[in-house]
Each structure stands twice: as C-alpha cells, then as structure tokens.
Write a protein that holds these residues in place. Structure first.
Motif, PDB file in Angstrom:
ATOM      1  N   LYS A 440       0.776  -1.160   0.082  1.00 20.18           N
ATOM      2  CA  LYS A 440       0.014  -0.259   0.001  1.00 20.18           C
ATOM      3  C   LYS A 440       0.971   1.129   0.004  1.00 20.18           C
ATOM      4  CE  LYS A 440      -2.837   2.485   3.503  1.00 20.18           C
ATOM      5  NZ  LYS A 440      -3.899   3.365   2.563  1.00 20.18           N
ATOM      6  N   SER A 441       1.786   1.137   0.887  1.00 18.22           N
ATOM      7  CA  SER A 441       2.831   2.278   0.901  1.00 18.22           C
ATOM      8  C   SER A 441       3.593   2.640  -0.271  1.00 18.22           C
ATOM      9  CB  SER A 441       3.560   2.227   2.223  1.00 18.22           C
ATOM     10  OG  SER A 441       2.985   2.198   3.501  1.00 18.22           O
ATOM     11  N   GLU A 444       1.126   3.909  -3.099  1.00 20.36           N
ATOM     12  CA  GLU A 444       0.802   5.442  -2.642  1.00 20.36           C
ATOM     13  C   GLU A 444       1.945   6.442  -2.998  1.00 20.36           C
ATOM     14  OE1 GLU A 444      -2.580   4.807   0.596  1.00 20.36           O
ATOM     15  OE2 GLU A 444      -0.162   4.992   1.352  1.00 20.36           O
ATOM     16  N   ASN A 448       0.518   7.727  -6.079  1.00 18.04           N
ATOM     17  CA  ASN A 448      -0.294   8.786  -5.364  1.00 18.04           C
ATOM     18  C   ASN A 448      -1.910   8.149  -5.756  1.00 18.04           C
ATOM     19  OD1 ASN A 448      -0.936  10.624  -3.606  1.00 18.04           O
ATOM     20  ND2 ASN A 448      -1.124  12.416  -5.568  1.00 18.04           N
ATOM     21  N   TRP A 449      -1.893   7.022  -5.674  1.00 18.94           N
ATOM     22  CA  TRP A 449      -3.619   6.369  -6.035  1.00 18.94           C
ATOM     23  C   TRP A 449      -4.021   5.963  -4.495  1.00 18.94           C
ATOM     24  CZ3 TRP A 449      -1.754   2.428 -10.348  1.00 18.94           C
ATOM     25  CH2 TRP A 449      -1.579   3.255 -11.515  1.00 18.94           C
ATOM     26  N   LEU A 450      -5.375   5.993  -4.452  1.00 18.04           N
ATOM     27  CA  LEU A 450      -6.074   5.587  -3.266  1.00 18.04           C
ATOM     28  C   LEU A 450      -6.089   3.996  -2.979  1.00 18.04           C
ATOM     29  CD1 LEU A 450      -7.715   6.285  -1.108  1.00 18.04           C
ATOM     30  CD2 LEU A 450      -9.734   6.149  -2.352  1.00 18.04           C
TER      31      LEU A 450
END
Length: 462
Positions: A440-441, A444, A448-450
């Motif tokens: 996840k990190s 992101e 820079n996606w949710l």
C-alpha cells in the motif's frame, strides 16, 4: 448495465488479512457473484474458519461463481456451496476446470482419510464423530456446474460482463476484467512473475475504475542474484557429493513440472549427474498430463513437455512409496513429493526417514504459509512434528525463492504500471498485514493512488 446509480459492493469473505480462503462477493443491485471460493489453510485457527465462518448469503441465491484458477485456496470451498444448495454456473478457463477437478477430488479424499483417523481417536475418547466438509459426490455435482470460457472472450451473466486474461501464475490461471452498472473492476487473482519460467507473462490492465490486487509478496523481492537453474544445480551436486537424497516438497500444480523440466535440462547439459527422479504425487502426475493437453498455455518446447513424463518414475500408490528409498540402494536420488508447504501428503513419509541425516537435503521451492511445517523448516526449526512425533532436523534445508509462482513487490508495481489513468481505488487482498501495508505504501508513494487494505466481511461501496 450502464446505470451508475445502481449500488455495487464488494465484500471480502476470505484472503483479507490472510493469504488463503479467497472469496470475494460482488453485489450489483440484486445480483450476487462470487469471485473464487477457496479453503482457508495454514494455522489451525485459520483452518477452523472453513467450519465456523458463516457466509452472508444463501448459496442457493448466488447467481454465479467466477474462478481465477485451480489452487485449493481459490477453489477448495466450492463443494461446500454446492452441498448447501448452489446450482448456478461456475465460470473458468478450460485448464482451470481440469485442475480444479483434480484438486477437489484429492481434497475430498484427504478429508475422508483425516476424518476417519480423527474419529478413531474420538471414539476411544467417547466424543461425537466428525464429518468431512464434503465428499466425492459433492465434487461430482460441483464439476457438473462448470462452464469454460476462452481467454479474452467476453461473457455476460447476471448483469455483469467479464472476460479472462492470462495472469501467469499457474496453468490456466487468469485475471478477471469485469464491467457492471457503469463500473469497471479488475480482479487480479494470483499474479505470476514478469517472466514466468514456463508460462506467458501476466496480461497487465490498461484501465479500470477499481482493482482488487493480491499482495502475497507485497514486501518481498525474490531476488535475481541466482537463477533457479544455478541454485538447483548447486543443491543437486552438493547432495550428490555427500551421497545423500534430495527431497523436494512440491506443489502439484506448476512447481513439480517446472522442477522436472529444470532437472532434465541440467542433466541434458551434463551440469548435474544423471540421477533417478521420482514424482510421488498422484495429483502431480495428473497435472503433468495437462501440460501436454494444453500446449497453448505454456512455452515449453515439445522435447521439454515430453520429458515431463519420459524421464521420471511416477509413483502411483503408497506401496510404491515405501520402496522408493530402497531403489538403487543408498545412491543419490531426487524425490519430488506433495505437499509444497509440508502440511500433508507423501512428503511426510520421506521426511520421517531423511530429516535426521545431514547427508540429505530438503529443498523448499515455493511460498510457505505461516504455521506450516514448510515455514518451520524455512525458519531453521531444530525439529518438526509429524503424526505426534518430533523429528530432529539434521538434513540441510535449502530454498529457491526465485521459482515462486507469485509476483513479488517489483512485479506487482510493474503490473500496475500499464494503467493509462489512475483507478478510483485499489483494494489489496490475499496477503498478511505486513506485506499488504508495505505494498500500500509503495503504491501510494509511486503513483499517489487511493489504496485500501481489504478487511474481512466489511462492505465496500464502489
């Protein structure tokens, strides 16, 4: 189908916070479709979920099931749903259907044996008998529901349009591209490496509103310092020099066939001695035949495909298993036996005979779920328990991580890189908490996606 006002929800009923038990419920309006239907495996507490976890729907009311591939943690719960009333279609690729049939009959057989043994002990203790999750008759009813789909061909069912694209994980494995009520969703299934050993590379998505992405190795890099050829060559030669036996606990689907191909190529090149290879996995021998049935699903040469059965002693019965260690006296031999995580199967017999001798080698060649004997061996356990007996580990324990059928962190980021625009949301499933959080990190940070790490049983609105 284009109505974006219709509620569409996802609910993760397995493989959320854990790797196994993959089941994702898609609710689109009043329609319910299940993506995969797998068994929980690994720790006892996780396996118990197969018996105690209640599903939030009536199986008889389920409209369809779409299957990404035939591994037990993705297909092994299907007969339970059929037993409880599901009668709808089960969609899969043709190789996945065949592999699922092999896997489910084997699962039913193992459950029958395990239940019989457990009930003998329970009877002595005055306890009520147990029942298996399902029997062979339920597997037969399950297989009758399958409908096979060609790769990349769109199929419409229950207000949903979907198609399979190759995922590079095992023979027949596929990701699912799906459209419903104005939303596009990609379910990755299990993704293979960028350059799988014997399969085509995974097909990467170009666009999707929502993505459900596996995260099994979300915090790992398999490494490229040593090729599987090189590691296998060194392990075989070292075991040969010690005069020991090499036993390879192996997954019956894909891994056993890859190992046999590698060994035959190494022997052909004279990089290792010509040694007898024993495949002691009834399921593995059946899957090997599927590689010859579906040549369009792998990139083996005709010679490599033929050598999967020609240069191998295939063990059919446990009576033959008892004789393998006596074949060719005490000379070095290579034994490939199920299961890959050392949770059961024929490999347990060999380990009881071979673990205590430092001349021998155990080679682990795939993912080892937490709590399994394979994980214990990988982490340097001094002993492991088999059938209520502790066996000292004196044999050398080796591992080939680069043979994994699962994408590592770099592969997963590569798979996402072909998207032409940002998805609205990515859900990470099929991973333990640490790998999922690290992936996840990374996503992101890079895109820079949710990104959301999926939680069990939570309803997510799309």
């Amino acid at each position: 189908m284009a109505n974006e006002q219709t509620p569409v929800q996802l609910q993760f009923l397995g493989a959320a916070g854990v790797v196994t038990g993959s089941k994702t419920l898609l609710q689109a309006g009043d329609k319910k479709i299940l993506i995969d239907c797998g068994l929980f495996q690994g720790e006892r507490s996780e396996r118990q979920l197969n018996k105690i976890k209640r599903l939030p729907f009536n199986p008889a009311a389920l409209d369809a099931i779409i299957l990404t591939h035939g591994h037990l943690d993705h297909c092994g719960y299907l007969p339970v749903l059929v037993k409880k009333g599901f009668k709808g279609p089960i969609y899969a690729t043709a190789p996945s259907k065949d592999i699922t049939e092999i896997i489910l009959y084997d699962s039913a057989h193992i459950q029958a044996e395990d239940t019989r043994a457990a009930n003998e002990r329970r009877q002595l203790a005055g306890k009520k008998p147990l029942k298996p999750l399902y029997k062979e008759k339920h597997v037969r009813r399950t297989m009758a529901l399958f409908e096979t789909c060609p790769i990349r061909e769109w199929v419409e069912v229950a207000g949903v349009k979907f198609r399979f694209v190759k995922s590079g994980h095992i023979l027949g494995s596929a990701s699912i591209e799906l459209e419903t009520h104005g939303r596009s969703i990609v379910f990755s299934g299990d993704i293979g490496r960028q350059r799988p050993l014997v399969l085509d590379p995974p097909t990467r998505p170009e666009k999707a509103d929502f993505i459900v992405l596996e995260s099994t190795y979300g915090n790992k890099q398999h490494g490229i310092a040593f090729s599987p050829y090189q590691v296998l060559q060194e392990v075989v030669n070292k075991t040969y020099e010690k005069g020991g036996v090499l036993v390879i606990p192996s997954f019956a689907v894909e891994r056993a066939q890859e190992i046999i191909m590698l060994l035959n190529n190494l022997m052909r090149e004279k990089s290792i001695p010509t040694l007898p290879i024993f495949l002691d996995s009834p399921m593995g021998s059946e899957v090997t035949e599927l590689f010859q049935k579906y040549p369009d699903w792998h990139n083996m040469t005709e010679e490599e495909g033929t050598s999967l059965t020609e240069n191998v002693h295939i063990i059919k019965s446990f009576d033959e298993t008892l004789q393998v260690l006596h074949e060719n006296g005490q000379k070095t031999k290579i034994i490939i036996a199920g299961s890959g995580m050392v949770t059961g199967g024929r490999v347990l017999y060999y380990l009881t005979k071979l673990l205590g001798d430092e001349k021998n080698t155990v080679l682990l060649v795939g993912y080892q779920a937490s709590g399994t004997r394979g994980s214990q061996l990988s982490n340097g356990a001094a002993s492991i328990r088999i059938d209520d007996t502790d066996y000292a580990v004196r044999a050398e324990i080796s591992q080939i991580s680069s043979l994994s059928a699962h994408a590592d962190q770099s592969d997963l980021l590569w798979w996402l890189a072909s998207l032409q625009e940002a998805p609205k949301q990515i859900f990470l499933n099929h991973g333990e908490p640490e790998p999922a959080q690290e992936l996840k990190s990374k996503i992101e940070e890079k895109y820079n996606w949710l990104v959301v790490v999926a939680e069990m049983d939570i309803l997510y609105d799309l």
